[in-house]
Every structure is written in structure tokens, then in C-alpha cells.
Design a protein around this motif. Structure first.
Motif, mmCIF file in Angstrom:
data_model
loop_
_atom_site.group_PDB
_atom_site.id
_atom_site.type_symbol
_atom_site.label_atom_id
_atom_site.label_comp_id
_atom_site.label_asym_id
_atom_site.label_seq_id
_atom_site.Cartn_x
_atom_site.Cartn_y
_atom_site.Cartn_z
ATOM 1 N N LEU A 40 0.822 -1.205 0.000
ATOM 2 C CA LEU A 40 0.000 0.000 0.000
ATOM 3 C C LEU A 40 0.857 1.257 0.000
ATOM 4 N N TYR A 41 1.940 1.243 0.750
ATOM 5 C CA TYR A 41 2.857 2.382 0.730
ATOM 6 C C TYR A 41 3.392 2.606 -0.677
ATOM 7 N N LYS A 42 3.724 1.526 -1.344
ATOM 8 C CA LYS A 42 4.245 1.628 -2.706
ATOM 9 C C LYS A 42 3.181 2.186 -3.652
ATOM 10 N N GLY A 43 1.903 1.880 -3.385
ATOM 11 C CA GLY A 43 0.813 2.398 -4.216
ATOM 12 C C GLY A 43 0.690 3.906 -4.151
ATOM 13 N N GLY A 44 0.969 4.497 -2.982
ATOM 14 C CA GLY A 44 1.062 5.947 -2.867
ATOM 15 C C GLY A 44 -0.219 6.713 -2.650
ATOM 16 N N GLN A 45 -1.366 6.072 -2.584
ATOM 17 C CA GLN A 45 -2.621 6.825 -2.398
ATOM 18 C C GLN A 45 -3.567 6.103 -1.437
ATOM 19 N N TYR A 46 -2.997 5.580 -0.367
ATOM 20 C CA TYR A 46 -3.784 4.787 0.586
ATOM 21 C C TYR A 46 -3.500 5.221 2.020
ATOM 22 N N THR A 47 -3.333 6.526 2.223
ATOM 23 C CA THR A 47 -2.981 7.058 3.535
ATOM 24 C C THR A 47 -4.050 6.754 4.576
ATOM 25 N N THR A 48 -5.311 7.014 4.243
ATOM 26 C CA THR A 48 -6.403 6.774 5.195
ATOM 27 C C THR A 48 -6.519 5.294 5.516
ATOM 28 N N LEU A 49 -6.410 4.449 4.516
ATOM 29 C CA LEU A 49 -6.497 3.010 4.732
ATOM 30 C C LEU A 49 -5.354 2.524 5.624
ATOM 31 N N LEU A 50 -4.158 3.035 5.416
ATOM 32 C CA LEU A 50 -3.016 2.640 6.239
ATOM 33 C C LEU A 50 -3.230 3.037 7.699
ATOM 34 N N ARG A 51 -3.797 4.240 7.912
ATOM 35 C CA ARG A 51 -4.095 4.663 9.294
ATOM 36 C C ARG A 51 -5.130 3.738 9.926
ATOM 37 N N LEU A 52 -6.121 3.362 9.150
ATOM 38 C CA LEU A 52 -7.164 2.483 9.669
ATOM 39 C C LEU A 52 -6.612 1.089 9.976
ATOM 40 N N LEU A 53 -5.739 0.596 9.116
ATOM 41 C CA LEU A 53 -5.110 -0.698 9.357
ATOM 42 C C LEU A 53 -4.253 -0.661 10.623
ATOM 43 N N GLN A 54 -3.557 0.436 10.821
ATOM 44 C CA GLN A 54 -2.731 0.573 12.014
ATOM 45 C C GLN A 54 -3.585 0.642 13.272
ATOM 46 N N ALA A 55 -4.702 1.371 13.203
ATOM 47 C CA ALA A 55 -5.571 1.520 14.374
ATOM 48 C C ALA A 55 -6.229 0.201 14.758
ATOM 49 N N THR A 56 -6.591 -0.591 13.765
ATOM 50 C CA THR A 56 -7.287 -1.858 14.032
ATOM 51 C C THR A 56 -6.335 -3.033 14.187
ATOM 52 N N ARG A 57 -5.041 -2.846 13.832
ATOM 53 C CA ARG A 57 -4.019 -3.895 13.936
ATOM 54 C C ARG A 57 -4.381 -5.130 13.103
ATOM 55 N N ILE A 58 -5.061 -4.901 11.988
ATOM 56 C CA ILE A 58 -5.473 -6.008 11.135
ATOM 57 C C ILE A 58 -4.296 -6.605 10.365
ATOM 58 N N THR A 59 -3.285 -5.785 10.058
ATOM 59 C CA THR A 59 -2.162 -6.288 9.267
ATOM 60 C C THR A 59 -1.453 -7.446 9.966
ATOM 61 N N GLU A 60 -1.395 -7.421 11.280
ATOM 62 C CA GLU A 60 -0.758 -8.513 12.014
ATOM 63 C C GLU A 60 -1.548 -9.807 11.823
ATOM 64 N N GLN A 61 -2.869 -9.694 11.881
ATOM 65 C CA GLN A 61 -3.709 -10.876 11.681
ATOM 66 C C GLN A 61 -3.552 -11.427 10.277
ATOM 67 N N LEU A 62 -3.531 -10.534 9.273
ATOM 68 C CA LEU A 62 -3.420 -10.984 7.887
ATOM 69 C C LEU A 62 -2.058 -11.622 7.615
ATOM 70 N N SER A 63 -1.001 -11.065 8.190
ATOM 71 C CA SER A 63 0.333 -11.636 8.007
ATOM 72 C C SER A 63 0.394 -13.045 8.571
ATOM 73 N N SER A 64 -0.235 -13.252 9.714
ATOM 74 C CA SER A 64 -0.263 -14.587 10.310
ATOM 75 C C SER A 64 -1.046 -15.564 9.440
ATOM 76 N N GLN A 65 -2.165 -15.090 8.877
ATOM 77 C CA GLN A 65 -2.966 -15.959 8.013
ATOM 78 C C GLN A 65 -2.200 -16.358 6.763
ATOM 79 N N LEU A 66 -1.458 -15.422 6.186
ATOM 80 C CA LEU A 66 -0.706 -15.717 4.963
ATOM 81 C C LEU A 66 0.345 -16.791 5.202
#
Length: 262
Positions: A40-66
Motif C-alpha cells: 500500500l505504501y508503494k501504491g502511494g494513495q492509501y494514507t487513510t487506509l493505512l491509518r485504519l489498518l494501524q488503528a485496528t491492527r489487522i495487518t498482524e492478523q493478515l500476516s499470520s494468516q498468509l
């Protein structure tokens, strides 16, 4: 000593060729980047989504699932323009749990390529769930192009760009936030339109309720024939009244004549 020299001589002669051959071997392919945040950082236009992912800590869950899933994951990434379309305060109006549900609603628990979407059976379940069960989306495709459209019952949006698509992770950009009905309700213009002729009746009943009249007592306007019948009834009543007064006067006159004659 002479025998030893003859034994190692062929090996010494082959060493330059072995070194050259090893230098020509290309390094192995670099494993694909499975870090959603980096994509998403590489995409360059997902600032709000990145903040939301950080607030909800969903990225950790998704990384574990992968790391532990054989089916992979598909993620729909709303860009900043998508979040800008929401009413002011929409995200802040959600509870922490609802924000988690909103993010997980953008995750499918399976890897889908654009081609795989063409054979997928709707509805597709997402990672989000609530008291009513698992939240789902519908995905439709075009036979004449690779257009993939995602519908939630509240919004319908096509995939605008593929950010990453290598098993086990696919990340697709969308221009609208996918809004589940369970959190946002069905879109107003999806409500059934009233049948012609019922609108006036409904308005009449509503007016009657405001006046305190039961629905069963709401009557149509009196017709012309009904009004004439009412007028005829009133005239007959007046005629009967005149006859009764005439009879009383006649009896009174007869009584006066009898008294005079006596």
C-alpha cells in the motif's frame, strides 16, 4: 610423488572452467513481498487506509494468516478518494469493533486472480462477521473484458487497478469503500417503489391517522347521487311535518264549531 602429480593435474586444468560456469549461474528469484503495508505504501494513495489498518491492527492478523493458510487472501484496497466520498465523521462514528468489521469486510479468505473471479460463485464470504453471521459480497465479471465489479448492497464498484497478484496474496484497488449492509443499511434508492395508485391511498390513510380517525373509517368523498338522496329525504321529512300541523289545525276548528252550535 610422480603418480600424485599426474592425479591432480586434470583437476587443476578444470578449475578455471568450473569457476566461469559458477559465475554464469543467475541468483534464484526473490520471494514475492507479502507485506500488505509495504504494498500500500508503494501504491502511494492509501494514507487513510493505512491509518485504519494501524488503528485496528489487522495487518498482524493478515500476516499470520498468509503464513499458515493454503488458500491465500484477497484484499480490496479503497484509495484516499474512496474515503473522501464518505460523509464527514463516518469513520469516527463507528465503534472500534465496527471499524475492525469494516476492514475485514475488504478481505476474502482466498486468493482470487481476475480470471478466478469469472468462475466464482456468489455470494463470496468475507473475513467480517456479526450477530447475523458472515458478511458477504457479490462479484460479477464481463465476458468481453476483464472488468470485475464488487457489490455490497450499499455500493457497487469496479476494481480499478491491481496492486499485487501473486499467490498467496492479491491486492486490488477500488474507488469506493465497501460498505456492508449490516453497518450502513441498504441504499435508499434500492427500496421498492410504491405501486402506482397506492401513493394517494397511503397519503389519505396517513391524513386520517393524524386526525385520529381509524383506518377502517376512512371513506371516499360522497357522490352526487348520494347527495341527491340526502336532499330527497330531507324534503320528505319537511312534507310530513306540514301534513301533521294541518291535521291539528282542522281538529281545532271542528271543536270550535261544535262549541258554537251548542
Amino acid at each position: 610423488m610422480q603418480m600424485v602429480s599426474h592425479t591432480f593435474l586434470p583437476i587443476l586444468l578444470l578449475l578455471p572452467f568450473l569457476s566461469a560456469a559458477s559465475a554464469d549461474v543467475a541468483p534464484g528469484p526473490t520471494p514475492p513481498e507479502l507485506n500488505l503495508t509495504s504494498i500500500l505504501y508503494k501504491g502511494g494513495q492509501y494514507t487513510t487506509l493505512l491509518r485504519l489498518l494501524q488503528a485496528t491492527r489487522i495487518t498482524e492478523q493478515l500476516s499470520s494468516q498468509l503464513k499458515n493458510s493454503y488458500d491465500g487472501l484477497t484484499f480490496f484496497a479503497p484509495n484516499d478518494n474512496a474515503f473522501a466520498k464518505l460523509k464527514v465523521g463516518t469513520l469516527n462514528g463507528l465503534t472500534d469493533q465496527q471499524q475492525v468489521q469494516l476492514v475485514l469486510y475488504h478481505v476474502l479468505p482466498r486468493y482470487y486472480s481476475v480470471t478466478t473471479f469469472q468462475t466464482a460463485s456468489n455470494p463470496l464470504r468475507t473475513e467480517a462477521s456479526g450477530p447475523g453471521g458472515v458478511y458477504s459480497v457479490n462479484v460479477t465479471t464481463s465476458t468481453t473484458s476483464q472488468l470485475v465489479n464488487v457489490s455490497t448492497g450499499v455500493v457497487a464498484v469496479p476494481i480499478s487497478n491491481t496492486l499485487f497478484a501473486e499467490f498467496p496474496l492479491a491486492v486490488y484497488s477500488v474507488d469506493d469503500v465497501l460498505q456492508p449492509e449490516q453497518l450502513f443499511g441498504r441504499k435508499a434508492n434500492n427500496a421498492a417503489a410504491p405501486v402506482p395508485g397506492q401513493a394517494g391511498e397511503a397519503a389519505g390513510k396517513a391524513t386520517a391517522r393524524k386526525k385520529g380517525v381509524p383506518k377502517s373509517d376512512v371513506a371516499a368523498e360522497p357522490s352526487a347521487s348520494g347527495q341527491e338522496a340526502e336532499d330527497s329525504t330531507n324534503a320528505a321529512a319537511r312534507g310530513r311535518g306540514c301534513v301533521e300541523w294541518g291535521t291539528v289545525v282542522a281538529f281545532a276548528l271542528m271543536a270550535v264549531v261544535n262549541l258554537v252550535g251548542a
